[in-house]
Design an enzyme around this catalytic site. Sequence first.
Site, PDB file in Angstrom:
ATOM      1  N   SER A 118       0.804  -1.220   0.000  1.00  0.00           N
ATOM      2  CA  SER A 118       0.000   0.000   0.000  1.00  0.00           C
ATOM      3  C   SER A 118       0.838   1.271   0.000  1.00  0.00           C
ATOM      4  O   SER A 118       0.360   2.324  -0.421  1.00  0.00           O
ATOM      5  CB  SER A 118      -0.942   0.000   1.211  1.00  0.00           C
ATOM      6  OG  SER A 118      -0.201  -0.197   2.417  1.00  0.00           O
TER       7      SER A 118
ATOM      8  N   HIS B 214      -9.052  -6.053  -6.657  1.00  0.00           N
ATOM      9  CA  HIS B 214      -8.720  -7.159  -7.552  1.00  0.00           C
ATOM     10  C   HIS B 214      -8.953  -6.823  -9.009  1.00  0.00           C
ATOM     11  O   HIS B 214      -8.094  -7.056  -9.864  1.00  0.00           O
ATOM     12  CB  HIS B 214      -9.525  -8.401  -7.178  1.00  0.00           C
ATOM     13  CG  HIS B 214      -9.099  -9.028  -5.891  1.00  0.00           C
ATOM     14  ND1 HIS B 214      -9.678 -10.192  -5.406  1.00  0.00           N
ATOM     15  CD2 HIS B 214      -8.164  -8.676  -4.987  1.00  0.00           C
ATOM     16  CE1 HIS B 214      -9.098 -10.510  -4.258  1.00  0.00           C
ATOM     17  NE2 HIS B 214      -8.197  -9.592  -3.979  1.00  0.00           N
TER      18      HIS B 214
ATOM     19  N   LYS C  27      -9.178 -14.994  -4.686  1.00  0.00           N
ATOM     20  CA  LYS C  27     -10.612 -14.931  -4.764  1.00  0.00           C
ATOM     21  C   LYS C  27     -11.147 -13.999  -3.667  1.00  0.00           C
ATOM     22  O   LYS C  27     -10.477 -13.848  -2.634  1.00  0.00           O
ATOM     23  CB  LYS C  27     -11.239 -16.331  -4.682  1.00  0.00           C
ATOM     24  CG  LYS C  27     -10.684 -17.181  -3.571  1.00  0.00           C
ATOM     25  CD  LYS C  27     -11.705 -17.692  -2.623  1.00  0.00           C
ATOM     26  CE  LYS C  27     -12.166 -16.919  -1.490  1.00  0.00           C
ATOM     27  NZ  LYS C  27     -11.394 -16.710  -0.299  1.00  0.00           N
TER      28      LYS C  27
ATOM     29  N   ASP D  88     -16.106 -15.315   1.265  1.00  0.00           N
ATOM     30  CA  ASP D  88     -14.745 -15.646   1.678  1.00  0.00           C
ATOM     31  C   ASP D  88     -14.532 -17.149   1.769  1.00  0.00           C
ATOM     32  O   ASP D  88     -13.546 -17.683   1.237  1.00  0.00           O
ATOM     33  CB  ASP D  88     -14.456 -14.979   3.022  1.00  0.00           C
ATOM     34  CG  ASP D  88     -13.004 -15.117   3.451  1.00  0.00           C
ATOM     35  OD1 ASP D  88     -12.141 -15.352   2.582  1.00  0.00           O
ATOM     36  OD2 ASP D  88     -12.721 -14.985   4.655  1.00  0.00           O
TER      37      ASP D  88
END
Length: 386
Positions: free
Chosen positions: A30, A72, A90, A175
């Site tokens: 980041s 993503h 994912k 999740d």
Amino acid sequence: MVVSGAGMIGAVHAAAIRAAGGELAGVVASTPERSARAADEWGAPGRYPDFAAVLADDSVSVVHVCTPNALHVGQAEAALRAGKHVICEKPLATTAADAERLTGLAREAGLVLAVPFVYRYHPLVREIRERRLRGEFGAWQLLHGSYLQDWMLSENAMSWRVDPADGGPSRAFADIGSHWCDLVEWVTGVRFTTLTARLGTTVATRPAGTGASFATTGEGPRVRVRTEDVATVLLRTDGGVLGTLAVSQVSAGRKNRLWFELDGSAASAVFDQESPETVWLGAPDGARVLVRDPNHGSAEQRRLSRLPAGHAQGYADCFNSFVADAYAAIRGEAPEGLPTGEDGVRSARIVEAVLTSSASLTWVDVDPAPTAPVAPTALTALESTA
């Protein structure tokens, strides 16, 4: 290879790159400072100040996207447009439309887009699938199971996943429930066509931000939780078989228990991800426990058994095998069972169906209804011949 994201899963990807024989060129996080710190911790030589620098580096052929879910799509798309293969955590995207767009882009560019549904890589999961392909279980009667964790049990637990802006509109199901659905569909050879779901939030408020103030003082602002802690789903397959799934991130003592039972007309199978070295096989005249053994069983079980029987394998071995297969696909091979962008699209559709069903309290179709062809008008008919 470069990893984007310096959290826990980024470290897992970094280790898997090396285990698969790849070269970890660098990591981007980041901030430039965090990128440098992660590069030092992981022993990566590259220093990338931002994601644009990764895209500009022609020596980078593969990008591992391990950032919060909302990032993503943007990072995967940019990497694909820069001509780089992508391994994207994912969910591939927080909407099915975005997942479809990414998958189409990869297909058109001739690039590999892989999604780590890594539980496919337990050797005994492959053994169950091979036995199903041989017809050992007969017609499916019932598919059931659960995926339970407890990492969000405390009312003071917090994560970026809780905020829909970062994690997407679904948390527990997207999740971990997504893993269960992918695994059961792949092992059994069925597709879930309709479902009805209910989502629940058991902890109404959690610490704002990272919750660091609670960790040190037990005080600080709280925010309303807008994503689910638990989910229950009733599913129906394309052949009319029923399935049930319970999902929880607040089940005390359950750390990462993905469990399924597949009941067929001739035999049944049970797999527990927390005890992956054995599976239970049931038959009308009794039951037995099968132990992972590279000297016996299906070719895929033997291929993925990296250690002798009795030397436990687990999650990290699955991840290493997945990354190795993704790199094999990049080399032009066709490894068995590699989860790709199409599987990411499939997962996104199931997640959206769960959200729609929970909101409407109805049964919902997983796959979109086919669009009926539109009869051409006189004008369009003329245009088509012009």
